[in-house]
Design a protein around this motif. Structure first.
Motif, short mmCIF file in Angstrom:
data_model
loop_
_atom_site.label_atom_id
_atom_site.label_comp_id
_atom_site.label_asym_id
_atom_site.label_seq_id
_atom_site.Cartn_x
_atom_site.Cartn_y
_atom_site.Cartn_z
N GLN A 156 0.81 -1.22 0.00
CA GLN A 156 0.00 0.00 0.00
C GLN A 156 0.84 1.27 0.00
OE1 GLN A 156 -2.81 -0.04 3.31
NE2 GLN A 156 -4.47 -0.37 1.87
N LEU A 157 1.85 1.30 0.90
CA LEU A 157 2.57 2.54 1.16
C LEU A 157 3.97 2.59 0.55
CD1 LEU A 157 1.62 3.07 4.93
CD2 LEU A 157 0.42 3.89 2.89
N GLY A 158 4.52 1.44 0.21
CA GLY A 158 5.87 1.41 -0.36
C GLY A 158 6.93 1.92 0.59
N VAL A 159 6.81 1.60 1.90
CA VAL A 159 7.76 2.09 2.91
C VAL A 159 8.57 0.93 3.47
CG1 VAL A 159 6.37 4.10 3.54
CG2 VAL A 159 5.98 1.91 4.69
N GLU A 160 9.70 1.29 4.11
CA GLU A 160 10.58 0.31 4.74
C GLU A 160 11.04 0.85 6.10
OE1 GLU A 160 11.24 -2.64 3.61
OE2 GLU A 160 10.53 -2.51 1.53
N GLY A 161 11.75 0.05 6.87
CA GLY A 161 12.38 0.50 8.10
C GLY A 161 11.42 1.03 9.14
N ASP A 162 11.78 2.17 9.75
CA ASP A 162 10.97 2.77 10.81
C ASP A 162 9.58 3.15 10.33
OD1 ASP A 162 13.07 2.45 12.53
OD2 ASP A 162 13.75 4.54 12.44
N ALA A 163 9.48 3.64 9.11
CA ALA A 163 8.17 4.03 8.57
C ALA A 163 7.25 2.83 8.46
CB ALA A 163 8.34 4.70 7.21
N LEU A 164 7.80 1.69 8.08
CA LEU A 164 7.01 0.46 7.99
C LEU A 164 6.58 0.01 9.38
CD1 LEU A 164 5.89 -1.98 6.46
CD2 LEU A 164 8.17 -3.04 6.63
N ALA A 165 7.50 0.06 10.32
CA ALA A 165 7.18 -0.35 11.70
C ALA A 165 6.07 0.51 12.28
CB ALA A 165 8.44 -0.28 12.56
N GLN A 166 6.14 1.82 12.05
CA GLN A 166 5.11 2.73 12.56
C GLN A 166 3.75 2.46 11.92
OE1 GLN A 166 5.15 5.35 14.99
NE2 GLN A 166 6.92 4.09 15.54
N ALA A 167 3.75 2.14 10.65
CA ALA A 167 2.48 1.87 9.95
C ALA A 167 1.86 0.57 10.45
CB ALA A 167 2.72 1.81 8.45
N ILE A 168 2.68 -0.43 10.73
CA ILE A 168 2.17 -1.73 11.19
C ILE A 168 1.53 -1.61 12.57
CG2 ILE A 168 2.91 -4.04 11.94
CD1 ILE A 168 4.97 -3.96 9.69
N VAL A 169 2.04 -0.70 13.41
CA VAL A 169 1.52 -0.53 14.77
C VAL A 169 0.02 -0.24 14.77
CG1 VAL A 169 1.55 1.08 16.74
CG2 VAL A 169 3.68 0.14 15.87
N GLU A 170 -0.48 0.37 13.72
CA GLU A 170 -1.90 0.73 13.66
C GLU A 170 -2.79 -0.50 13.53
OE1 GLU A 170 -2.86 3.77 10.90
OE2 GLU A 170 -1.10 4.99 11.39
N HIS A 171 -2.21 -1.65 13.18
CA HIS A 171 -3.01 -2.85 12.96
C HIS A 171 -2.53 -4.08 13.73
CE1 HIS A 171 -4.91 -0.62 9.72
NE2 HIS A 171 -3.70 -0.32 9.29
N TYR A 172 -1.35 -3.99 14.32
CA TYR A 172 -0.77 -5.17 14.97
C TYR A 172 -0.06 -4.78 16.26
CZ TYR A 172 2.77 -8.81 15.88
OH TYR A 172 3.58 -9.73 16.46
N GLU A 173 -0.41 -5.45 17.35
CA GLU A 173 0.31 -5.30 18.61
C GLU A 173 0.89 -6.65 18.99
OE1 GLU A 173 -0.53 -4.23 23.30
OE2 GLU A 173 -1.66 -3.15 21.76
N PRO A 174 2.21 -6.76 19.11
CA PRO A 174 2.84 -8.04 19.43
C PRO A 174 2.25 -8.67 20.70
CG PRO A 174 4.50 -6.45 18.77
CD PRO A 174 3.21 -5.69 18.89
N GLY A 175 1.99 -9.96 20.62
CA GLY A 175 1.43 -10.67 21.76
C GLY A 175 -0.06 -10.51 21.92
N HIS A 176 -0.68 -9.76 21.01
CA HIS A 176 -2.13 -9.52 21.10
C HIS A 176 -2.81 -9.77 19.76
CE1 HIS A 176 -0.76 -7.39 24.71
NE2 HIS A 176 -2.00 -7.45 25.14
N VAL A 177 -2.67 -10.99 19.28
CA VAL A 177 -3.39 -11.41 18.08
C VAL A 177 -4.46 -12.41 18.53
CG1 VAL A 177 -3.26 -12.59 15.86
CG2 VAL A 177 -1.43 -11.03 16.58
N MET A 178 -5.68 -12.17 18.07
CA MET A 178 -6.82 -13.00 18.48
C MET A 178 -7.41 -13.72 17.28
SD MET A 178 -8.11 -9.84 20.68
CE MET A 178 -7.13 -8.87 19.55
N ALA A 179 -8.04 -14.84 17.55
CA ALA A 179 -8.73 -15.61 16.52
C ALA A 179 -10.22 -15.53 16.76
CB ALA A 179 -8.26 -17.06 16.55
N MET A 180 -10.95 -15.27 15.70
CA MET A 180 -12.41 -15.17 15.76
C MET A 180 -13.03 -16.25 14.88
SD MET A 180 -13.11 -11.09 15.55
CE MET A 180 -12.62 -9.99 16.88
N HIS A 181 -14.05 -16.90 15.40
CA HIS A 181 -14.78 -17.90 14.63
C HIS A 181 -16.00 -17.23 14.02
CE1 HIS A 181 -12.26 -21.05 16.36
NE2 HIS A 181 -12.35 -20.37 17.49
#
Length: 374
Positions: free
Chosen positions: A304-329
């Motif tokens: 989507q954004l064509g970013v790498e490094g810190d910019a990629l890490a910051q963008a991922i934070v908006e959708h993913y928090e380590p240790g907090h991934v849930m499964a929904m049925h």
């Protein structure tokens, strides 16, 4: 995270564009949100429900083989004053009574009651305030203690909460006479009216804050409903909040009728996660599923954004928090053959882009999701 099978606690919340705070819960708008919650509550509150009926309707009895683990209710709350100058003079002896235990018995086995109100930078400001008492599982109580006071983990882990007003005359509700006939009950105005503006403002603020706590628990956990207890002096009301509204019981004095509160708490302690209000269609993802989710989100953000490094890490934070991934049925339907029995698909999610910040309605959450099978 979860320490109880079938429960997911302290889930990630949406963050604002600067990642500075939870989206929609900025403390600067706390007072306005509280007032709006209070106005909304007038249209969805139902009561008073008889206390015994409430308990029988919403919680199963304590299993016979577990009853000998419950403390007697006799004089359980005799140390609680009828009224006091401040809530602290009520909730301190109440905490002692709730947490009382012997070698083999306790008030609510497996549960701990803690003063959450002191765990705040600004304990008297809407948006920063926390309930006087929160009830946790033993492991979750320890998890909360490990978090800084700036955290809202108290509400992310709470099983139920208790909010206290120091005097019986500060009750937000007023009961009809116990012998009122059906017509009188139908015409009764359950929400109290106060002629004194200062008292009205105090009562409104207290119950508005109670609604804010409920709203935040519903947002920070996967719930179908939440129990709470509102107290005015030594009198209490049991509350049940779900997406259709609020059911409130008649008031009862815990000094005079301790068996009512003791029975409620004992039943709650032995109730299943579902009966406590947890949504068991949501569970923590496996480590392998978390890796799958993280990699899929990372790839999509890069595309989507064509970013790498810190910019990629910051963008991922908006959708993913380590240790907090849930499964929904999620139940599925074949739109081409709607009469055919559908199946169930497993989706992975983490930080939502939006959560409901009100009690009632459809209360939809929005996520980036990854289907496990694909």
């Amino acid at each position: 995270m979860s320490d109880t099978p079938g429960c997911v606690y302290h889930v990630p919340m949406p963050i604002d564009d600067g990642h500075a705070c939870t989206r929609g819960l900025n403390p600067s708008s706390g007072d306005a949100r509280m007032k709006q919650h209070l106005r909304d509550s007038r249209s969805y509150t139902v009561g008073p429900m008889p206390v015994e009926q409430f308990i029988e309707e919403f919680l199963p009895p304590v299993p016979a083989e577990r009853r000998n683990a419950i403390l007697s209710s006799k004089s359980a709350f005799s140390a609680i004053p009828h009224g006091a100058p401040t809530p602290m003079e009520i909730f301190k002896p109440l905490l002692d009574a709730l947490n009382k235990s012997t070698k083999r018995k306790s008030r609510a086995p497996g549960l701990v009651f803690a003063n959450a109100s002191v765990r705040s930078e600004k304990p008297h400001e809407p948006g920063f305030m926390k309930p006087h008492i929160c009830c946790y599982t033993i492991a979750n109580a320890e998890a909360v203690r490990q978090t800084p006071t700036t955290s809202r983990a108290d509400l992310g882990y709470a099983e139920l909460f208790i909010e206290i007003k120091p005097d019986v005359f500060l009750d937000f509700f007023v009961d009809p006479p116990s012998d009122a006939i059906t017509e009188a009950l139908a015409a009764h105005e359950f929400i109290a009216r106060y002629g004194n503006d200062k008292i009205k403002a105090r009562v409104d603020r207290s119950f508005g804050q109670h609604i804010m706590y409920t709203t935040e628990i519903l947002a920070r956990q996967h719930r179908t409903f939440v129990f709470s207890i509102t107290m005015a002096g030594s009198t209490a009301r049991l509350c049940r909040w779900d997406r259709s509204g609020l059911i409130v019981t008649r008031s009862f004095d815990i000094r005079e009728r301790p068996e009512l509160l003791c029975d409620f708490l004992a039943r709650f302690a032995y109730a299943s996660p579902t009966k406590r209000g947890h949504d068991e269609t949501v569970e923590m993802a496996t480590p392998e599923e978390e890796t799958l989710f993280r990699d899929a989100v990372m790839q999509h953000v890069q595309e989507q954004l064509g970013v790498e490094g810190d910019a990629l890490a910051q963008a991922i934070v908006e959708h993913y928090e380590p240790g907090h991934v849930m499964a929904m049925h999620v139940h599925t339907v074949d739109l081409k053959n709607p009469d055919r029995a559908g199946g169930t698909e497993r989706y992975l999610v983490s930080r939502p882009v939006t959560v409901p910040l009100y009690v009632t309605g459809r209360c939809t959450r929005g996520y980036w999701a990854v289907q496990v099978e694909t």
